[in-house]
Design a protein around this motif. Structure first.
Motif, PDB file in Angstrom:
ATOM      1  N   PHE A 166      38.756  17.199  68.513  1.00  0.00           N
ATOM      2  CA  PHE A 166      39.248  17.559  69.845  1.00  0.00           C
ATOM      3  C   PHE A 166      40.492  18.421  69.669  1.00  0.00           C
ATOM      4  O   PHE A 166      41.438  18.026  68.971  1.00  0.00           O
ATOM      5  CB  PHE A 166      39.579  16.307  70.651  1.00  0.00           C
ATOM      6  N   PRO A 189      36.778  11.819  75.542  1.00  0.00           N
ATOM      7  CA  PRO A 189      36.900  12.606  76.769  1.00  0.00           C
ATOM      8  C   PRO A 189      37.471  11.850  77.954  1.00  0.00           C
ATOM      9  O   PRO A 189      38.348  12.359  78.663  1.00  0.00           O
ATOM     10  CB  PRO A 189      35.463  13.072  77.024  1.00  0.00           C
ATOM     11  N   TRP A 247      41.371  22.150  76.534  1.00  0.00           N
ATOM     12  CA  TRP A 247      40.819  21.475  75.356  1.00  0.00           C
ATOM     13  C   TRP A 247      39.337  21.775  75.167  1.00  0.00           C
ATOM     14  O   TRP A 247      38.624  22.104  76.111  1.00  0.00           O
ATOM     15  CB  TRP A 247      41.056  19.970  75.452  1.00  0.00           C
ATOM     16  N   ARG A 248      38.887  21.636  73.908  1.00  0.00           N
ATOM     17  CA  ARG A 248      37.491  21.810  73.536  1.00  0.00           C
ATOM     18  C   ARG A 248      37.108  20.720  72.532  1.00  0.00           C
ATOM     19  O   ARG A 248      37.971  20.025  71.987  1.00  0.00           O
ATOM     20  CB  ARG A 248      37.247  23.193  72.896  1.00  0.00           C
ATOM     21  N   PHE A 287      36.908  20.375  79.555  1.00  0.00           N
ATOM     22  CA  PHE A 287      36.717  21.187  78.351  1.00  0.00           C
ATOM     23  C   PHE A 287      36.294  22.613  78.682  1.00  0.00           C
ATOM     24  O   PHE A 287      35.530  23.253  77.948  1.00  0.00           O
ATOM     25  CB  PHE A 287      35.717  20.510  77.407  1.00  0.00           C
ATOM     26  N   GLN A 306      32.573  23.741  78.741  1.00  0.00           N
ATOM     27  CA  GLN A 306      31.767  23.516  77.535  1.00  0.00           C
ATOM     28  C   GLN A 306      30.796  22.354  77.751  1.00  0.00           C
ATOM     29  O   GLN A 306      31.128  21.359  78.381  1.00  0.00           O
ATOM     30  CB  GLN A 306      32.688  23.185  76.351  1.00  0.00           C
ATOM     31  N   PHE A 348      30.065  19.689  76.234  1.00  0.00           N
ATOM     32  CA  PHE A 348      30.688  18.933  75.149  1.00  0.00           C
ATOM     33  C   PHE A 348      29.803  17.830  74.588  1.00  0.00           C
ATOM     34  O   PHE A 348      29.895  17.474  73.412  1.00  0.00           O
ATOM     35  CB  PHE A 348      32.025  18.352  75.616  1.00  0.00           C
TER      36      PHE A 348
END
Length: 455
Positions: free
Chosen positions: A128, A251, A265-266, A351, A354, A356
């Protein structure tokens, strides 16, 4: 007439005749789950307490009062409470559920062929990271595949005043990184009586501590911030700590603890020693029923709703939790998710849009099997703080001294306008390798005192 009047009097008294159960859980969505459960089960009232830390559970067990009916317990800790007789055996209720859950999580709620809870989530590791901070440092985080890549990224982040990670001595993280490096320092015989402890001779252990020691020595890891502390959350929120190696349940925790960083964030694949495809787990937990409960039927109905009912599982997943059941893990709706529902019921693209869960689902598929925890893992992790923790404390004191010395030379002042003072030298260096011997010694002595054969 008298009977009708009696009913009216009872109704007016407002007495709550529902069965009340207490649940200890740190899962952010548990309050919402309790409300939904009560709506479908009006005869039960659920009191949720955000109580974590096994010290609290141990104290309640020792005192004999204040115990919950239902407790969220991590997989690594479940065998210790099961073997000591604290958990209700649920085998007769759940033994047919094996195919419903992933193999790893289902095996994690068992001891000696008996089931002591239902899997709630799982924790395959993932990377993360704050994408905007990495890009600012000139690093493409999607290209980080090896530990060397991560090290080089850390050096670039340091140039802009950012730590790539924070670690003040987290036993859960330590175990997971050893697992990721291929280590297998603990083994327990099939009868549970013989335990092998080989921290000092395990190559996975030595690989990780040599790498992490280098990261700390070069000031690339913030050793002053404990995971989940307010300072740690603030640093993740303001970008002064840029990444976390954590489980796939992260998450929901990021959204709950650092909501202001949404969109930055990703989620990426965890870097490995040499870039090979493998993974480890950290965290992951089950809902269990305490043997002391006087309301086993109501307690079990709640466990069933949260962990096995489609509605309960969907509610947790919608809040960012990671599933333990195979159907959800493979569903298109889960894999295509780009948002997490917050406590207000609002969908947040934390995210940045994304998908995720595709990364996290692949992370689950990559987990290497056969890592074993100690059958007294709760003690071992507690002792980690007093043994291995000395190395982190030394690094933390040394970091504070280096920072203060730089500020002193620059003529800076503290918050009160006084000249910055430089702390005393922390003394002889305490390394991770040096502290490891103390941890192993304590583990072996404790196991022997508990009646295990230690080798």
């Amino acid at each position: 007439m008298a009977f009708v009047m009696l009913l009216a009097t009872a109704a007016c008294s407002g007495q709550d005749t529902r069965t009340t159960i207490t649940v200890w859980s740190w899962e952010p969505s548990m309050g919402k789950l309790a409300q939904a459960f009560e709506a479908a089960n009006p005869d039960v009232h659920v009191v949720v307490k955000d109580t974590s830390g096994y010290e609290n559970l141990n104290t309640a067990i020792q005192d004999g009062y204040g115990l919950p009916d239902v407790a969220q317990i991590e997989y690594y800790a479940l065998p210790q409470y099961a073997v000591s007789g604290q958990l209700r055996d649920l085998t007769s209720r759940v033994e047919s559920y094996g195919s419903f859950y992933t193999p790893g999580t289902w095996s994690s709620v068992q001891l000696g062929g008996r089931m002591y809870g239902l899997p709630m989530d799982s924790g395959p590791m993932a990377f993360f990271y704050n994408d905007s901070v990495f890009r600012q440092a000139g690093v493409d985080p999607t290209a980080i595949r090896t530990w060397e890549d991560y090290y080089q990224a850390a050096r670039k982040l340091k140039k802009i005043g950012v730590y790539i990670a924070a670690d003040a001595g987290d036993a859960s993280f330590f175990d997971a990184m050893i697992w990721l490096a291929g280590g297998r320092p603990f083994r327990t015989s099939s009868d549970g009586k013989t335990v092998t402890v080989d921290l000092k001779g395990d190559t996975g252990v030595s690989t990780f501590i040599e790498y992490w020691q280098k990261m700390m020595d070069e000031g690339l890891i913030n050793t002053r911030l404990s995971t989940w502390s307010n300072g740690w959350k603030k640093a993740l929120g303001d970008g002064t700590v840029a990444s976390v190696f954590s489980g796939a349940w992260m998450p929901s925790m990021l959204l709950a603890d650092i909501p202001g960083a949404a969109g930055q964030w990703r989620v990426g694949t965890i870097p490995t020693v040499d870039g090979s495809i493998t993974n480890a787990e950290t965290g992951g937990s089950a809902l269990t029923m305490l043997n002391t409960t006087r309301k086993p039927e109501a307690a079990y109905r709640f466990i069933e709703y949260v962990c096995h009912d489609a509605e309960g599982i969907a509610a947790r997943i919608d809040g960012g939790a990671f599933p333990a059941d195979t159907a959800t893990l493979e569903s298109e709706a889960f894999l295509d998710k780009t948002t997490i529902r917050d406590s207000r019921g609002i969908q947040i693209a934390y995210f940045g849009g994304q998908k995720f869960n595709k990364v996290l689902a692949q992370a689950a598929n990559n987990v290497s099997p056969d890592y074993q925890y100690l059958p007294f893992e709760v003690y071992a992790r507690s002792d980690f703080r007093s043994t291995m923790g000395k190395a982190y404390k030394w690094e933390s004191a040394n970091q504070r001294r280096i920072i203060a010395r730089k500020r002193y030379k620059a003529g800076m002042t503290d918050d009160d306008g006084n000249p910055v003072t430089v702390p005393d030298d922390p003394g002889p260096k305490v390394s991770l390798a040096g502290a490891l011997a103390s941890w192993q010694k304590d583990i072996k002595e404790y196991g022997a005192n508990q009646g295990f054969t230690i080798q």
